[in-house]
Design a protein around this motif. Sequence first.
Motif, PDB file in Angstrom:
ATOM      1  N   CYS A   1      38.686  30.893  50.762  1.00  0.00           N
ATOM      2  CA  CYS A   1      38.652  32.219  51.364  1.00  0.00           C
ATOM      3  C   CYS A   1      39.872  32.342  52.275  1.00  0.00           C
ATOM      4  O   CYS A   1      40.075  31.530  53.165  1.00  0.00           O
TER       5      CYS A   1
ATOM      6  N   PHE B   1      40.478  34.258  54.653  1.00  0.00           N
ATOM      7  CA  PHE B   1      40.222  34.726  56.019  1.00  0.00           C
ATOM      8  C   PHE B   1      39.425  33.740  56.863  1.00  0.00           C
ATOM      9  O   PHE B   1      39.210  33.973  58.051  1.00  0.00           O
ATOM     10  N   CYS B   2      38.961  32.641  56.275  1.00  0.00           N
ATOM     11  CA  CYS B   2      38.217  31.659  57.062  1.00  0.00           C
ATOM     12  C   CYS B   2      39.183  30.901  57.987  1.00  0.00           C
ATOM     13  O   CYS B   2      40.336  30.667  57.620  1.00  0.00           O
TER      14      CYS B   2
ATOM     15  N   HIS C   1      32.187  33.459  57.746  1.00  0.00           N
ATOM     16  CA  HIS C   1      32.348  33.967  56.387  1.00  0.00           C
ATOM     17  C   HIS C   1      31.177  34.830  55.915  1.00  0.00           C
ATOM     18  O   HIS C   1      31.363  35.793  55.169  1.00  0.00           O
TER      19      HIS C   1
ATOM     20  N   HIS D   1      34.471  37.851  52.995  1.00  0.00           N
ATOM     21  CA  HIS D   1      34.638  37.615  54.431  1.00  0.00           C
ATOM     22  C   HIS D   1      34.832  38.958  55.163  1.00  0.00           C
ATOM     23  O   HIS D   1      35.666  39.766  54.763  1.00  0.00           O
TER      24      HIS D   1
HETATM   25 ZN   LIG Z   1      35.788  33.345  54.696  1.00  0.00          ZN
END
Ligand SMILES: [Zn+2]
Length: 329
Positions: free
Chosen positions: A41, A43-44, A111, A162
Amino acid sequence: MSELRKDLITGRWVIIHKEGRRTKKRLPSQSLAKPKDEKDCPFCPESISDIKEKELLSYRDQENRWSIRVVPDKFPIVDSEGELDKEGVGVVYDRMNSIGSHEIIIESPMHDQTLDTLPYDQLEKLIWAYKERFLKLKENKTIKHILIVKNYGKTAGGLVIHPHSQLIALPIIPKSINEELAGSKKYFGFHQRCVYCDIIYEELRKPKERIIFNNNYFISLVPFAPRFSYETWILPCTHNSSFENISDQEIKNLASILKDTLTKIKINLNNPGYNLILHSGPLKENYLPEYHWHIEIMPKLYRSTGYEWGSGVYINYTFPEKAAQLLRR
Ligand SMILES: [Zn+2]
Ligand SMILES: [Zn+2]
Ligand SMILES: [Zn+2]
């Protein structure tokens, strides 16, 4: 009976379909996100993403862990560098290069959260981040307008689970804003009053059948002529054309009405996808007496038809009074 209703601001007509939901197949609900089901992911917090260095804003604690983070979109629809260059093409066409800013606002490091499950204070931080980015981008005189968009769920065009929203700053005023500006200017010309303030006044009168929530600062309601089933607007009660002027008290109250409204949508409509849009006035105008910033939430329950695209006349399968009644539950 089916009904034609006219939107007071834009003059847009909608058909409220009497047969309602029975005639149309509903789009699927969103499955609830599982804790970190995606290895990469982007954006994590632990993801090694090449956008990491180009952070535009973040709120961090003493251990340097972020709670909100703003980064440039990896595939921006506008270029953030360069000079604006306008030119005519042939005798009739116009063209300019696409200069502006396309940003991702990561709403939480977690998330599997969604906007409605974030705590109130996290939503406050998110609204603060929107405001800060508005104020920063306003310094760039090339940028004429900023739109915040959130696409939640696959049916609404959401690609990454996310929780995040997008900010799109352009050197033009988008069509939907222009329509609202033109409609509200016309109304102001006739009545010397803001059309949105009049809508709030009208909706607060009994029987308040289209209101979902209201506090001293904000109201959330299903509008009189909504384009989509369960379309919901959130409006500040105090007149203000530019979102970036939002006060500290308003931020607190917006966080609370936003969370409460989205929770009602999720529970009562079985977690639908939705688009959320923040509409604010042109950046060069710090105050317009006729325009009023607001948020529009459009749950994605049904697919749009060719007739709607072709005519601009929307068909809504739920009477707004019924929609508000169900959402208040
Ligand atoms: Zn994420
Ligand atoms: Zn107003
Ligand atoms: Zn709007």
